[in-house]
Design a protein around this motif. Structure first.
Motif, mmCIF file in Angstrom:
data_model
loop_
_atom_site.group_PDB
_atom_site.id
_atom_site.type_symbol
_atom_site.label_atom_id
_atom_site.label_comp_id
_atom_site.label_asym_id
_atom_site.label_seq_id
_atom_site.Cartn_x
_atom_site.Cartn_y
_atom_site.Cartn_z
ATOM 1 N N SER A 82 0.614 -1.491 -0.323
ATOM 2 C CA SER A 82 -0.012 -0.100 -0.242
ATOM 3 C C SER A 82 1.028 1.417 -0.239
ATOM 4 O O SER A 82 0.617 1.949 -0.653
ATOM 5 C CB SER A 82 -0.796 0.177 0.949
ATOM 6 O OG SER A 82 -1.584 0.855 1.078
ATOM 7 N N ALA A 83 1.454 1.309 1.073
ATOM 8 C CA ALA A 83 3.165 2.829 0.960
ATOM 9 C C ALA A 83 3.324 2.796 -0.491
ATOM 10 O O ALA A 83 3.394 4.080 -0.717
ATOM 11 C CB ALA A 83 3.697 2.138 1.923
ATOM 12 N N PHE A 84 4.016 2.173 -0.784
ATOM 13 C CA PHE A 84 4.431 1.939 -1.978
ATOM 14 C C PHE A 84 4.067 2.041 -3.392
ATOM 15 O O PHE A 84 4.586 3.194 -4.523
ATOM 16 C CB PHE A 84 6.102 0.638 -3.139
ATOM 17 C CG PHE A 84 7.226 0.814 -1.104
ATOM 18 C CD1 PHE A 84 7.917 1.587 -1.741
ATOM 19 C CD2 PHE A 84 7.219 0.156 -0.445
ATOM 20 C CE1 PHE A 84 9.266 1.495 -0.984
ATOM 21 C CE2 PHE A 84 8.309 -0.569 -0.002
ATOM 22 C CZ PHE A 84 8.992 0.688 -0.075
ATOM 23 N N SER A 85 2.765 1.568 -3.575
ATOM 24 C CA SER A 85 1.990 2.219 -4.791
ATOM 25 C C SER A 85 1.364 3.396 -4.652
ATOM 26 O O SER A 85 1.456 4.227 -5.712
ATOM 27 C CB SER A 85 0.572 0.784 -4.369
ATOM 28 O OG SER A 85 0.697 -0.275 -4.762
ATOM 29 N N THR A 86 1.401 4.081 -3.223
ATOM 30 C CA THR A 86 0.850 5.121 -2.926
ATOM 31 C C THR A 86 2.024 5.971 -3.616
ATOM 32 O O THR A 86 2.138 7.490 -3.972
ATOM 33 C CB THR A 86 0.653 5.557 -1.323
ATOM 34 O OG1 THR A 86 -0.820 4.546 -1.519
ATOM 35 C CG2 THR A 86 0.135 7.030 -1.514
#
Length: 98
Positions: A82-86
């Motif tokens: 989620s963090a890296f996708s964001t």
């Protein structure tokens, strides 16, 4: 197209490649995640991707450098993904980069 476009494309491709590599392992050391964020923050600033660099620095501050935790299992995997996708979505330069 400016002179940094090819570097931006290469930069984002390398981040995706690292994330794909991490999907094949059961655990990732927190230091490896932090090191990637540090590299992202520094490189992004040099090639005019301040939005990504600022988000990476924010994650570095939230997660800290010296934690001994391991990233693994479904919950950790979802949090990191989620963090890296964001982070990747944050970029204004992501169009056309696969």
């Amino acid at each position: 197209m400016d002179r940094y476009d090819k570097y931006r494309q290469h930069f984002l491709k390398n981040i995706r490649k690292r994330l794909e590599e991490w999907e094949t392992v059961e655990e990732i050391a927190h230091q490896d995640v932090y090191r990637l964020l540090h590299s992202i923050a520094g490189t992004a600033a040099m090639i005019g991707m301040d939005d990504i660099g600022n988000y990476a620095r924010k994650l570095m501050e939230q997660w800290g450098e010296d934690e001994q935790k391991k990233w693994g299992g479904k919950r950790s995997e979802r949090a990191a993904h989620s963090a890296f996708s964001t982070l990747l979505r944050t970029s204004n330069w992501r169009r056309g980069i696969k």
